[in-house]
Design an enzyme around this catalytic site. Structure first.
Site, short mmCIF file in Angstrom:
data_model
loop_
_atom_site.label_atom_id
_atom_site.label_comp_id
_atom_site.label_asym_id
_atom_site.label_seq_id
_atom_site.Cartn_x
_atom_site.Cartn_y
_atom_site.Cartn_z
N LYS A 116 -58.76 85.26 56.06
CA LYS A 116 -59.78 84.76 57.00
C LYS A 116 -60.84 85.80 57.34
CE LYS A 116 -56.54 81.62 59.35
NZ LYS A 116 -56.77 80.31 58.74
N GLU A 200 -61.18 86.22 67.84
CA GLU A 200 -62.23 85.23 67.81
C GLU A 200 -62.46 84.67 69.20
OE1 GLU A 200 -62.20 83.03 63.75
OE2 GLU A 200 -61.80 81.53 65.28
N HIS A 235 -52.04 73.18 66.73
CA HIS A 235 -53.00 73.51 65.68
C HIS A 235 -52.68 72.82 64.36
CE1 HIS A 235 -54.30 76.34 68.63
NE2 HIS A 235 -53.19 77.04 68.54
N ARG A 297 -58.54 73.61 48.03
CA ARG A 297 -57.62 72.65 47.39
C ARG A 297 -57.95 71.25 47.91
NH1 ARG A 297 -54.76 71.68 52.16
NH2 ARG A 297 -54.53 73.55 53.42
P1 ADP Z 1 -55.00 77.48 59.86
O1 ADP Z 1 -55.19 78.35 58.67
O2 ADP Z 1 -53.70 77.70 60.51
O3 ADP Z 1 -55.35 76.07 59.57
P2 ADP Z 1 -57.50 77.62 61.39
O4 ADP Z 1 -58.34 78.83 61.51
O5 ADP Z 1 -57.99 76.53 60.50
O6 ADP Z 1 -56.04 78.08 60.94
O7 ADP Z 1 -57.25 77.05 62.85
C1 ADP Z 1 -56.33 76.03 63.10
C2 ADP Z 1 -56.74 75.24 64.33
O8 ADP Z 1 -56.84 76.08 65.49
C3 ADP Z 1 -58.09 74.58 64.24
O9 ADP Z 1 -58.01 73.32 63.60
C4 ADP Z 1 -58.51 74.47 65.69
O10 ADP Z 1 -57.92 73.35 66.31
C5 ADP Z 1 -57.92 75.71 66.32
N1 ADP Z 1 -58.93 76.81 66.38
C6 ADP Z 1 -59.14 77.71 65.41
N2 ADP Z 1 -60.11 78.58 65.75
C7 ADP Z 1 -60.54 78.21 66.98
C8 ADP Z 1 -61.51 78.74 67.91
N3 ADP Z 1 -62.23 79.80 67.63
N4 ADP Z 1 -61.68 78.10 69.09
C9 ADP Z 1 -60.92 77.01 69.40
N5 ADP Z 1 -60.00 76.49 68.58
C10 ADP Z 1 -59.78 77.08 67.38
P1 ADP Z 2 -54.36 72.45 56.90
O1 ADP Z 2 -53.59 71.76 57.97
O2 ADP Z 2 -53.80 73.78 56.49
O3 ADP Z 2 -55.82 72.52 57.17
P2 ADP Z 2 -53.59 70.16 55.28
O4 ADP Z 2 -53.83 69.28 56.42
O5 ADP Z 2 -54.13 69.77 53.95
O6 ADP Z 2 -54.22 71.59 55.57
O7 ADP Z 2 -52.00 70.43 55.19
C1 ADP Z 2 -51.36 71.17 54.14
C2 ADP Z 2 -49.90 71.36 54.51
O8 ADP Z 2 -49.07 70.26 54.04
C3 ADP Z 2 -49.25 72.53 53.86
O9 ADP Z 2 -49.55 73.71 54.51
C4 ADP Z 2 -47.75 72.20 53.93
O10 ADP Z 2 -47.16 72.56 55.15
C5 ADP Z 2 -47.72 70.70 53.83
N1 ADP Z 2 -47.22 70.27 52.51
C6 ADP Z 2 -47.20 70.97 51.37
N2 ADP Z 2 -46.71 70.30 50.34
C7 ADP Z 2 -46.38 69.10 50.81
C8 ADP Z 2 -45.82 67.92 50.19
N3 ADP Z 2 -45.55 67.86 48.89
N4 ADP Z 2 -45.61 66.83 50.96
C9 ADP Z 2 -45.92 66.87 52.26
N5 ADP Z 2 -46.45 67.95 52.88
C10 ADP Z 2 -46.67 69.07 52.18
#
Ligand code: ADP
Ligand code: ADP
Ligand code: MG
Length: 651
Positions: A116, A200, A235, A297
């Site tokens: 990140k 952040e 989250h 992806r």
């Molecule tokens: P991950 O890799 O676990 O998906 P993200 O950076 O996408 O991590 O953050 C996951 C979630 O956390 C986001 O969908 C949002 O709801 C919350 N979030 C992330 N960054 C912020 C921020 N700067 N302020 C408020 N909410 C945040």
């Molecule tokens: P994010 O929440 O990270 O933004 P997604 O909503 O696309 O992204 O969720 C991806 C997540 O789904 C993976 O991190 C994992 O925990 C879960 N996952 C991975 N493989 C499978 C699978 N074959 N069936 C259901 N869930 C899966």
């Protein structure tokens, strides 16, 4: 065109990829772990290869085993799905070295977006707005604390290698910083083997709005509109939709441009998602969104984009991987109606969303216009503890958001799952939740509407339990003296004597595995009561040999008959006398005077209501006398036998 694909995944996404591959005439190759030998994706594919034991590390995450299968099966390409190896640049590289097309972006693009902090720095250079904060190399806790102070609270600590919401901590006060950073680092080290974090600004009233992008290998990139994924729990996304409520064409164009710029900055190709956090206080604003991360992806929630654009994103992935150009230009990307997806999980919302494993005793989904179900399991299949406990994604598409929400709520209401507990009731409650329907929500919505969404601990669903007890009483397979007799009424007592006294019988049952009783009133009311409630007839019943699942409003109540613990109905006096708990015929006495018994030992069997009820010892002891004769009709409360404390017995 690529003529075959190895699908390096499992569950619903493996099934979904296979569907498109087959439509395109590709040969499909599945891989599976020992736990998935009977899984749906194995049967859906043309070929299947066992790649190891249940733990993902030894099967779905083993690059060596996957490449071996790819070579053996002469697969032209590998589709990684999501999760598992989908964002692993080493895997993408290994595929290239083995001469197999990886259906995903170039390894360098995955690497650039993988951490990140580096991704944010890159995006800043590319002119994409990023969330203010510190994402440099310094990891000293005091230094980071000073940065947090300068930024102003609340702030977020994020693991740079993070994903799935892990390694993240919200800090609201300066005094809490140290504890939070220690916890975040500990979690990040154990989950990702990397304890580095960034700081952040925490955006207030945050909305998670992401842009689906697509790029080809010829330098073209477009976006396919946004998805709003603000309904989250810890989250993690729960419900996703497109378009985002309150989105304007101007803001969409700006976010879309930023997302395409992000993709171009890293030489992207294929499907990707650029996630933004937007300031949702007082509506979305043109300058109120910031880059969070890019997922390199296909995303779980891609079906909502497919619904509103009419495109098959997996087909696009194959075509791009094959070197084809994007089929349309930005101006021609459609946006039709509104689509919403709900993630149906085998988990228990009333117990902190603990995963709930086990056999899917019943599983069925509604069909209909505008409803799409993506699932990787079937009735009779199993939710194992090894992988993500997702059962299905339920997607509704309609002209308007309100209609889509109504259709989704209806589809969830018609979905039947028995066996593992699910979040069905919770998802249904979300669809009906007033502020969400009005578009007034941010990522804190679920936490703030905890009680309204039914997340508090509920007691027993007594009406459902009573319905289950009534069903067990009247079902055809229960014991009957006349085997040809069909479904006798529970009120049709054939015990051969006039009922007298309180015209009630206690039926020992198990409700969700816990001992309980149903009261059969065969007097005036002629009904079955559990905790004072009469049977709720508006339920669905799913039978199993020893029990019945009663499904009501997305919750399940499992009702079974059980042996009668003589103590509980006060029919074992303090003098150790075991009495008949109900009117009935004494079918058997299973003990003899002088015999030592332990608590729970079966003592006698009474037949009442055409069913056998065993009486079990309420405590350890020695059988004294046996007062009743086998075959005798007993009145409720009649003395059957006695138990004396061990050591003082007749022996
Ligand atoms: P991950 O890799 O676990 O998906 P993200 O950076 O996408 O991590 O953050 C996951 C979630 O956390 C986001 O969908 C949002 O709801 C919350 N979030 C992330 N960054 C912020 C921020 N700067 N302020 C408020 N909410 C945040
Ligand atoms: P994010 O929440 O990270 O933004 P997604 O909503 O696309 O992204 O969720 C991806 C997540 O789904 C993976 O991190 C994992 O925990 C879960 N996952 C991975 N493989 C499978 C699978 N074959 N069936 C259901 N869930 C899966
Ligand atoms: Mg994310």
């Amino acid at each position: 065109m690529l003529n075959s694909v190895l699908i390096a995944n499992r569950g619903e996404i493996a099934c979904r990829i296979a569907r498109t591959a087959k439509r395109l005439g590709m040969r499909t190759v599945a891989v599976y772990s020992e736990a998935d030998a009977a899984a749906l994706h194995v049967r859906l594919c043309d070929e299947a290869y066992l790649i190891g034991p249940a733990p993902a590390r030894e099967s779905y995450l083993s690059i060596g085993k996957l490449l071996k299968v790819a070579q053996e099966s002469r697969a032209a390409c590998i589709h990684p799905g999501y999760g598992f190896l989908s964002e692993n640049p080493d895997f993408a590289e290994a595929c290239a070295e083995a001469g197999i097309v990886f259906v995903g972006p170039p390894p360098a693009a995955i690497r650039a977006m993988g951490l990140k902090d580096r991704a944010k720095a890159l995006m800043q250079q590319a002119g994409v707005p990023v969330v203010p904060g510190y994402h440099g190399d310094q990891q000293d806790a005091n230094f980071l604390k000073r940065k947090a102070y300068e930024l102003g609270y609340p702030i977020l600590i994020k693991a740079i290698a993070g994903g799935g919401g892990k390694g993240m901590r919200l800090v609201e006060r300066h005094a809490d910083f140290e504890t939070a950073i220690e916890a975040a680092k500990r979690e990040a080290a154990s989950a990702f083997g990397d304890d580095r974090v960034l700081i952040e600004k925490y955006i207030s009233a945050p909305r998670h709005i992401e842009i689906q992008i697509f790029a080809d290998k010829h330098g073209s990139a477009i976006h396919l509109n946004e998805r709003d994924c603000s309904l989250q729990r810890r989250h993690q996304k729960v419900i996703e939709e497109a378009p985002a409520p309150g989105m304007t064409p101007q803001l969409r164009a700006r976010m879309g441009e930023a997302a395409v710029a992000a993709a171009k900055a890293v030489g992207y190709a294929g499907a990707g998602t650029v996630e933004f956090i937007a300031d949702g206080s007082n509506g979305l604003k043109a300058d109120g969104f910031w880059f969070m991360e890019m997922n390199t992806r296909l995303q779980v929630e891609h079906p909502v984009t497919e619904a509103v654009t009419g495109f098959d994103l997996v087909e696009w992935q194959f075509r791009v991987a094959d070197g084809k150009r994007l089929p349309i230009v930005q101006a021609d990307v459609p946006l039709q109606g509104h689509a919403i997806e709900a993630r149906l999980y085998a988990e228990d919302p009333e117990r902190g969303f603990l995963p709930s494993t086990g056999k899917l005793v019943a599983l069925s989904f509604p069909q209909g216009d505008g409803i799409r179900i993506d699932s990787g399991v079937e009735q009779g299949g199993e939710i194992t503890p090894y992988y993500d406990p997702m059962i299905a994604k339920v997607i509704a598409h309609a002209d308007t958001r309100t209609e889509a929400l109504n259709n989704l709520a209806r589809a969830l209401g018609e979905t039947i799952v028995a066996g593992p507990r699910t979040n069905l009731a919770f998802l249904g409650a979300l669809c009906r939740s007033a502020d969400f329907r009005d578009g007034k929500f941010d990522t804190g919505y679920i936490a703030q509407h905890h009680d309204e969404l039914g997340l508090d601990v509920h007691g027993i669903d007594a009406g459902a339990a009573a319905r289950g007890a009534l069903h067990l009483l009247s079902r055809t397979d229960r014991k009957s003296q006349d085997e040809t007799e069909v479904a006798p009424s529970p009120w049709d007592i054939a015990d051969g004597f006039q009922l007298s006294g309180p015209r009630k019988t206690i039926l020992p049952i198990l409700i969700n595995g816990e001992p309980d009783v149903a009261v059969l009133d065969y007097g005036g009311r002629q009904s079955v009561f559990v905790h004072g409630a009469e049977p709720d007839m508006a339920v669905q019943l799913v039978e199993t040999p020893g029990a019945v699942y009663v499904l009501r409003a997305g919750r399940q109540t499992l009702v079974a008959l059980r042996d009668f613990e003589a103590a509980e109905a006060d029919h074992a006096d303090s003098d150790g006398v075991i009495r008949a708990p109900m009117h009935g015929k004494l079918l058997a006495v299973l003990v003899t005077p002088g015999e030592a018994v332990t608590k729970g030992h079966r003592l006698a069997v009474i037949e009442a209501m055409k069913m056998e009820h065993a009486l079990v010892a309420p405590r350890d002891g020695v059988i004294g006398d046996v007062a009743a004769e086998i075959g005798a009709q007993l009145a409720e409360g009649a003395r059957i036998l006695s138990i004396e404390p061990a050591g003082t017995g007749a022996a």
